[in-house]
Design an enzyme around this catalytic site. Structure first.
Site, PDB file in Angstrom:
ATOM      1  N   THR A  30       0.805  -1.223   0.000  1.00 19.90           N
ATOM      2  CA  THR A  30       0.000   0.000   0.000  1.00 19.90           C
ATOM      3  C   THR A  30       0.839   1.274   0.000  1.00 19.90           C
ATOM      4  O   THR A  30       0.330   2.352  -0.297  1.00 19.90           O
ATOM      5  CB  THR A  30      -0.924   0.039   1.232  1.00 19.90           C
ATOM      6  OG1 THR A  30      -0.119   0.024   2.425  1.00 19.90           O
ATOM      7  CG2 THR A  30      -1.866  -1.160   1.232  1.00 19.90           C
ATOM      8  N   CYS A  34       2.333   2.701   9.437  1.00 22.79           N
ATOM      9  CA  CYS A  34       1.352   2.746  10.522  1.00 22.79           C
ATOM     10  C   CYS A  34       2.036   2.602  11.871  1.00 22.79           C
ATOM     11  O   CYS A  34       3.170   2.137  11.978  1.00 22.79           O
ATOM     12  CB  CYS A  34       0.337   1.599  10.394  1.00 22.79           C
ATOM     13  SG  CYS A  34      -0.563   1.548   8.835  1.00 22.79           S
ATOM     14  N   CYS A  38      -2.596   0.299  14.839  1.00 21.40           N
ATOM     15  CA  CYS A  38      -3.507   0.736  13.773  1.00 21.40           C
ATOM     16  C   CYS A  38      -4.776  -0.124  13.753  1.00 21.40           C
ATOM     17  O   CYS A  38      -4.695  -1.362  13.790  1.00 21.40           O
ATOM     18  CB  CYS A  38      -2.805   0.649  12.418  1.00 21.40           C
ATOM     19  SG  CYS A  38      -3.837   1.237  11.045  1.00 21.40           S
ATOM     20  N   ARG A  63       3.951   6.890   2.993  1.00 24.15           N
ATOM     21  CA  ARG A  63       3.180   8.009   3.521  1.00 24.15           C
ATOM     22  C   ARG A  63       2.457   7.559   4.793  1.00 24.15           C
ATOM     23  O   ARG A  63       2.243   6.362   5.026  1.00 24.15           O
ATOM     24  CB  ARG A  63       2.167   8.497   2.489  1.00 24.15           C
ATOM     25  CG  ARG A  63       1.148   7.446   2.068  1.00 24.15           C
ATOM     26  CD  ARG A  63       0.057   8.044   1.201  1.00 24.15           C
ATOM     27  NE  ARG A  63      -0.892   7.035   0.722  1.00 24.15           N
ATOM     28  CZ  ARG A  63      -1.881   6.541   1.445  1.00 24.15           C
ATOM     29  NH1 ARG A  63      -2.072   6.964   2.689  1.00 24.15           N
ATOM     30  NH2 ARG A  63      -2.702   5.632   0.927  1.00 24.15           N
ATOM     31  N   CYS A  65      -0.349   6.701   7.454  1.00 24.84           N
ATOM     32  CA  CYS A  65      -1.703   6.136   7.436  1.00 24.84           C
ATOM     33  C   CYS A  65      -2.709   7.197   7.883  1.00 24.84           C
ATOM     34  O   CYS A  65      -2.485   7.909   8.860  1.00 24.84           O
ATOM     35  CB  CYS A  65      -1.756   4.925   8.375  1.00 24.84           C
ATOM     36  SG  CYS A  65      -3.407   4.218   8.578  1.00 24.84           S
ATOM     37  N   CYS A  68      -4.578   5.665  11.540  1.00 28.11           N
ATOM     38  CA  CYS A  68      -3.922   5.626  12.851  1.00 28.11           C
ATOM     39  C   CYS A  68      -3.018   6.823  13.105  1.00 28.11           C
ATOM     40  O   CYS A  68      -2.528   7.004  14.216  1.00 28.11           O
ATOM     41  CB  CYS A  68      -3.126   4.333  13.020  1.00 28.11           C
ATOM     42  SG  CYS A  68      -1.650   4.193  11.976  1.00 28.11           S
ATOM     43  N   ASP A 441      17.282  11.263  51.095  1.00 32.83           N
ATOM     44  CA  ASP A 441      16.076  12.081  51.232  1.00 32.83           C
ATOM     45  C   ASP A 441      15.224  11.580  52.385  1.00 32.83           C
ATOM     46  O   ASP A 441      14.976  10.374  52.523  1.00 32.83           O
ATOM     47  CB  ASP A 441      15.274  12.032  49.924  1.00 32.83           C
ATOM     48  CG  ASP A 441      14.012  12.862  49.991  1.00 32.83           C
ATOM     49  OD1 ASP A 441      14.102  14.076  49.765  1.00 32.83           O
ATOM     50  OD2 ASP A 441      12.943  12.282  50.276  1.00 32.83           O
TER      51      ASP A 441
END
Length: 491
Positions: A30, A34, A38, A63, A65, A68, A441
């Site tokens: 694709t 993601c 996702c 690129r 998604c 998500c 402390d």
């Protein structure tokens, strides 16, 4: 982690949000990348590859998604848990150093050549400093596009792009949408936050669980009047930023931290977000931290009772160092009073749209001229404060997110009046060392004794070896055993 293919596949197939930000899934068929959680149907294993950063995915031609939104994942917890050159470089890139000073400035701060920095980042993150900074600019642009009504030209300028053309090309390449389409899509989805004139409203993601009690309780209980306040369920404070000033309001929520920013210069947006995330320790991995601390049977009940505690940090390391000295051997209220006097006398006035905050905390240069005789504290502590301020002002004591933790400790210990407690609280809250520890402390010792842990510093340090590298988080759990204002959300 991205090299462990079997583990990554299991995380993707189970949609495990704990691994968001640790790695990204690039889908060959694709051309998208993601986050592990996702909601889409997981791709076939043979079509998945795993990359260590959004920048590496973008550089490889993938690129983001649209479902998500992997660019909005929490940051990798590795960069805050490590002190090596790559982790320091990532913290500096997130703080906008590459955009302001270039790769040469980044390398100078790290003490390496530009070639060494590019090689180390490329080997571990699959992308060099310019690509990492570009990915960050794209994320900032998306925030402004979706959460403001700024003209696109102003968005491009504020996000750090050199030209409108470069802005348009980057947004289309990374998100497969034009800037206008991104804004329209956000409006249709109802994704925009309620808008207040003059402010930018957004959400800061984190890995669950997150316990806000000690985080916001500590910040509110120690708030310096004029610089910080708790109002209407939000922690508010002023910010000194590279290009101007700002006021931020941070509201704890069950799924994210609400963030409302008023900036005098929008170019500071990325840096302001980064510093707020750093202050709230939002990139921590609570599963790793709590899992390690649970291995101690005496500490485990505290973790199980209220998991997900973070270490409250600061937006300005030099400011916190000064406040740590002011707080030596005095109550929280007395430390606030001392700090408030310095703010009134030396702080820079700012405008707050809501009217509650008045000043920036004074920087070292402003404090360098203070008269120690005006300080209502023992002479030895006056000397400690003025020596610290002088070292911060002349640059001989550099403190920041890029500090080498051990070198900074050595430099602090060389100053008069600096003992283990002061040095370690600065290492914990200003420098972000997750393994900083405060065995001397009083609150830690009382809690240890109540739990049946060793209460002497030497014996407790020996026992705490099993809590490493998360001893700073163990301190938060130990402090939480006391009914103190720092452990409760203000009402």
């Amino acid at each position: 982690m991205y090299t462990d293919t079997d583990r990554c596949v299991r995380a993707v197939q189970s949609k495990d949000a704990r691994f968001d930000g640790w790695f990204f899934t690039a889908v060959r068929t694709t051309g998208i990348y993601c986050r592990p959680s996702c909601p889409a149907v997981p791709p076939k294993v043979e079509n998945m590859s795993f990359l260590p950063s959004a920048a590496a995915c973008q550089q490889a031609g993938y690129r983001a998604c649209k479902r998500c939104r992997p660019d909005t994942s929490p940051g990798s917890p590795e960069w805050n848990a490590r002190a090596d050159a790559v982790a320091r470089a990532m913290r500096l890139i997130q703080d906008g150093v590459v955009d302001r000073e270039g790769v040469t400035g980044l390398a100078t701060r790290l003490g390496y050549s530009t070639r060494q920095v590019e090689r180390q980042l490329g080997a571990e993150l699959g992308a060099g400093p310019l690509a990492l900074a570009r990915a960050q600019r794209a994320q900032t642009a998306r925030l402004l596009i979706e959460t403001s009504e700024l003209p696109m030209g102003d968005v491009a300028f504020a996000a750090g792009f050199a030209s409108i053309r470069n802005f348009n090309e980057t947004v289309r390449e990374v998100f497969a949408l034009t800037p206008g389409e991104l804004r329209a899509r956000a409006a249709r989805a109802g994704r925009s936050e309620p808008r207040v004139p003059g402010t930018i409203t957004l959400r800061l993601p984190y890995r669950a669980p997150l316990n806000p009690d000690n985080l916001f309780g500590h910040l509110a209980a120690t708030a310096v009047p004029g610089v910080e306040e708790w109002r209407d369920g939000a922690y508010r404070r002023t910010l000194r930023l590279p290009y101007g000033t700002g006021v931020v309001a941070l509201t704890p929520g069950p799924e994210h931290i609400g963030c409302r920013l008023a900036l005098t210069d929008l170019r500071d947006l990325t840096i302001a977000i980064s510093r707020c995330r750093w202050m709230l320790d939002l990139d921590a991995d609570p599963e790793a931290v709590d899992g390690q601390l649970r291995t101690d049977p005496l500490l485990a009940p505290l973790v199980d009772k209220a998991p997900g505690r973070r270490v409250p940090r600061t937006v300005d390391a030099a400011e916190f160092a000064v406040r740590a000295v002011l707080g030596q051997q005095v109550s929280t209220a007395a430390a606030r009073t001392h700090a408030a006097r310095l703010v009134t006398a030396y702080g820079e006035p700012v405008e707050d749209p809501q009217g509650g905050l008045t000043h920036l905390f004074p920087g070292p240069e402003a404090l360098a001229g203070l008269d120690p005789e005006t300080l209502s504290m023992p002479r030895s502590r006056r000397t400690t404060l003025t020596t610290l301020v002088g070292a911060l002002a002349d640059g001989s004591l550099p403190l920041g997110i890029d500090s080498d933790w051990e070198a900074a400790r050595a430099a602090l210990n060389a100053l008069p009046g600096f003992g283990p407690w002061t040095t370690e609280i600065i290492a914990m809250r200003a420098l972000g060392d997750p393994d900083a520890f405060l065995p001397s402390d009083l609150g830690v010792r009382r809690a240890a004794q109540g739990l049946g842990l060793p209460s002497t510093p030497a014996a407790l340090t020996a026992r705490a070896a099993g809590w490493r590298p998360w001893r700073a988080y163990a301190v938060q759990y130990l402090w939480a055993t006391e009914d103190h204002a720092i452990n409760h959300l203000p009402v």
